[in-house]
Design an enzyme around this catalytic site. Structure first.
Site, short mmCIF file in Angstrom:
data_model
loop_
_atom_site.label_atom_id
_atom_site.label_comp_id
_atom_site.label_asym_id
_atom_site.label_seq_id
_atom_site.Cartn_x
_atom_site.Cartn_y
_atom_site.Cartn_z
N HIS A 287 -13.28 2.19 9.39
CA HIS A 287 -12.48 1.10 8.81
C HIS A 287 -13.05 0.66 7.44
O HIS A 287 -13.36 -0.52 7.23
CB HIS A 287 -12.42 -0.11 9.77
CG HIS A 287 -11.23 -1.00 9.53
ND1 HIS A 287 -10.54 -1.62 10.53
CD2 HIS A 287 -10.62 -1.39 8.37
CE1 HIS A 287 -9.56 -2.35 10.02
NE2 HIS A 287 -9.58 -2.23 8.70
N GLU B 259 -12.64 -0.78 17.77
CA GLU B 259 -13.54 -0.69 16.62
C GLU B 259 -14.78 -1.54 16.87
O GLU B 259 -14.65 -2.75 16.99
CB GLU B 259 -12.81 -1.16 15.35
CG GLU B 259 -11.66 -0.23 14.99
CD GLU B 259 -10.92 -0.61 13.71
OE1 GLU B 259 -11.30 -1.61 13.07
OE2 GLU B 259 -9.97 0.09 13.36
N GLY C 212 -11.34 1.25 4.57
CA GLY C 212 -10.23 1.30 3.61
C GLY C 212 -10.38 0.30 2.47
O GLY C 212 -10.09 0.61 1.32
N ALA C 213 -10.83 -0.90 2.80
CA ALA C 213 -10.91 -1.95 1.77
C ALA C 213 -12.33 -2.09 1.22
O ALA C 213 -12.58 -2.96 0.39
CB ALA C 213 -10.46 -3.28 2.36
N ASP D 287 -8.93 6.05 9.62
CA ASP D 287 -9.84 4.97 9.20
C ASP D 287 -9.82 3.80 10.19
O ASP D 287 -10.68 2.94 10.14
CB ASP D 287 -9.43 4.47 7.81
CG ASP D 287 -10.42 3.44 7.25
OD1 ASP D 287 -11.64 3.72 7.31
OD2 ASP D 287 -9.98 2.38 6.77
N ILE E 94 0.84 -1.20 0.00
CA ILE E 94 0.00 0.00 0.00
C ILE E 94 0.87 1.25 0.00
O ILE E 94 0.64 2.19 -0.78
CB ILE E 94 -0.96 -0.01 1.22
CG1 ILE E 94 -1.93 -1.19 1.10
CG2 ILE E 94 -1.70 1.31 1.34
CD1 ILE E 94 -2.80 -1.42 2.31
P1 NAD Z 1 2.79 -4.85 3.50
O1 NAD Z 1 3.20 -6.00 4.34
O2 NAD Z 1 2.89 -4.97 2.02
O3 NAD Z 1 3.58 -3.52 3.94
C1 NAD Z 1 3.85 -3.20 5.26
C2 NAD Z 1 5.24 -2.63 5.32
O4 NAD Z 1 5.50 -2.21 6.66
C3 NAD Z 1 6.33 -3.66 4.94
O5 NAD Z 1 7.09 -3.18 3.86
C4 NAD Z 1 7.17 -3.77 6.20
O6 NAD Z 1 8.56 -3.93 5.94
C5 NAD Z 1 6.89 -2.44 6.87
N1 NAD Z 1 7.23 -2.46 8.29
C6 NAD Z 1 7.18 -3.49 9.16
N2 NAD Z 1 7.64 -3.09 10.37
C7 NAD Z 1 7.98 -1.80 10.25
C8 NAD Z 1 8.52 -0.84 11.13
N3 NAD Z 1 8.80 -1.18 12.41
N4 NAD Z 1 8.72 0.41 10.68
C9 NAD Z 1 8.43 0.75 9.39
N5 NAD Z 1 7.95 -0.13 8.49
C10 NAD Z 1 7.72 -1.38 8.92
O7 NAD Z 1 1.27 -4.53 3.93
P2 NAD Z 1 0.21 -3.65 3.12
O8 NAD Z 1 -0.62 -4.55 2.29
O9 NAD Z 1 0.88 -2.50 2.50
O10 NAD Z 1 -0.70 -3.17 4.37
C11 NAD Z 1 -0.23 -2.16 5.25
C12 NAD Z 1 -1.18 -1.98 6.42
O11 NAD Z 1 -2.47 -1.59 5.97
C13 NAD Z 1 -1.40 -3.24 7.27
O12 NAD Z 1 -1.43 -2.87 8.64
C14 NAD Z 1 -2.78 -3.67 6.89
O13 NAD Z 1 -3.39 -4.42 7.91
C15 NAD Z 1 -3.44 -2.33 6.67
N6 NAD Z 1 -4.67 -2.38 5.86
C16 NAD Z 1 -5.71 -1.59 6.24
C17 NAD Z 1 -6.88 -1.60 5.49
C18 NAD Z 1 -8.04 -0.74 5.87
O14 NAD Z 1 -9.17 -1.13 5.64
N7 NAD Z 1 -7.82 0.44 6.40
C19 NAD Z 1 -6.99 -2.43 4.37
C20 NAD Z 1 -5.89 -3.19 3.99
C21 NAD Z 1 -4.73 -3.15 4.74
#
Ligand code: NAD
Length: 299
Positions: free
Chosen positions: A274, A253, A276-277, A248, A151
């Site tokens: 929430h 929640e 986002g998706a 979000d 993301i």
């Molecule tokens: P992803 O695993 O592709 O990316 C997450 C990144 O965070 C990775 O590159 C990882 O290296 C990095 N990371 C891990 N620990 C870290 C730290 N201590 N400091 C900095 N970076 C760090 O995941 P994604 O698909 O990009 O999703 C990201 C987030 O979005 C997740 O928490 C996911 O649950 C959330 N999300 C939310 C919604 C929503 O509805 N709002 C929908 C989908 C995903």
């Protein structure tokens, strides 16, 4: 015939496809944790999204379970280690939601830059507050992306097309945009958080981090409640250090405590439940991936 229980909403065409593949699918997409616990023993597979929690006690009752399919990314709601110790496979649909979250984050940035929610509230109250609603443009500003995974990088690419400069912090990713967290906090006009929730990322943005940010920064939080400290954010918003926030996700929640409710109630906060998706397209993509995973495990 394998039995699959759908515990959270899934695209209807995906359910049809799984049934056509010979899987017996029961849809209980608003099932309570208690009801789930009493019937999970009869299923070979379950499909959950973020609402349904799959902890160790539930897994212990799932005596026939072969697969837990998480529609979406975050596995923080599932005790993955415990499931694996019982021979249950845990699958998710990591990329299906990314664009939906990116578009919500961009939408929140533009909404806050132009005070759209405040302008709309004024119009609905019969006011014409044109002078008080001078905004800013995101073009020419610096966006700091915390967590440069699926993301985060997609947001970076799209924001660059809108004229923003991108810096990113992620200790596990090599990319020309990567800087230290302190450098990101000092440089960014907008900060958007896209990390998973774990021990290292809990309260990653706390009071000390807010102190290092530019005055007037705008924060977007669409990752997981708890990666941004809500008390510190509230104080930074009230003091004006943070000019606005798009939220979000929350530590509770739906939010019940005064601490979270008062944050969402601030006029300089755009809060969403929430979602986002929650787009038709993401639901369809997640549904398609769930079908593939369910067929591989159960058909
Ligand atoms: P992803 O695993 O592709 O990316 C997450 C990144 O965070 C990775 O590159 C990882 O290296 C990095 N990371 C891990 N620990 C870290 C730290 N201590 N400091 C900095 N970076 C760090 O995941 P994604 O698909 O990009 O999703 C990201 C987030 O979005 C997740 O928490 C996911 O649950 C959330 N999300 C939310 C919604 C929503 O509805 N709002 C929908 C989908 C995903």
């Amino acid at each position: 015939m394998s039995k699959l229980l759908i515990c959270d909403p899934v695209d209807a065409s995906a359910i049809d496809e799984m049934r056509a593949a010979g899987i017996e699918v029961d849809v209980r997409d608003d099932i309570s944790q208690e009801a789930l616990s009493s019937i999970i023993g009869g299923y070979d597979g379950i499909v959950v999204r973020s609402r349904t929690k799959v902890g160790a006690a539930l897994i212990d009752r799932a005596t026939s379970l072969k697969v837990i399919i998480r529609g979406g990314v975050g596995l923080d709601t599932i005790d993955v280690a415990h499931a694996k110790s019982k021979g249950i496979s845990v699958q998710n649909t990591p990329a299906a939601n990314s664009n939906a979250v990116v578009e919500l984050a961009l939408g929140m940035m533009l909404t806050l830059a132009r005070h759209v929610t405040r302008a709309d509230a004024g119009m609905k109250a019969g006011k014409w507050e044109k002078k008080a609603l001078e905004g800013t443009e995101i073009a020419g500003k610096t966006l700091g992306v915390v967590g440069y995974g699926r993301i985060g990088q997609m947001l970076g690419e799209k924001a660059r097309l809108l004229g923003m400069t991108i810096v990113a912090y992620d200790p596990f990713v090599e990319h020309p945009d990567i800087v230290s967290l302190d450098a990101l906090l000092a440089a960014s006009d907008y900060i958007s958080v896209h990390v998973p929730l774990n021990k290292e990322t809990a309260d990653l943005l706390d009071a000390a981090a807010f102190a290092k940010m530019k005055p007037g920064v705008i924060l977007i939080q669409a990752s997981r409640g708890g990666t941004v400290n809500e008390t510190a954010l509230y104080e930074a918003l009230v003091s004006g250090k943070v000019a606005g926030a798009g939220l979000d996700v929350f530590t509770e929640e739906p939010p019940k405590s005064e601490a979270v409710l008062k944050l969402a109630a601030l006029p300089q906060v755009v809060a969403t439940p929430h979602i986002g998706a929650a787009t038709a397209e993401a639901l369809e993509r997640v549904g398609g991936e769930i079908v593939t995973l369910a067929k591989a495990a159960l058909a």
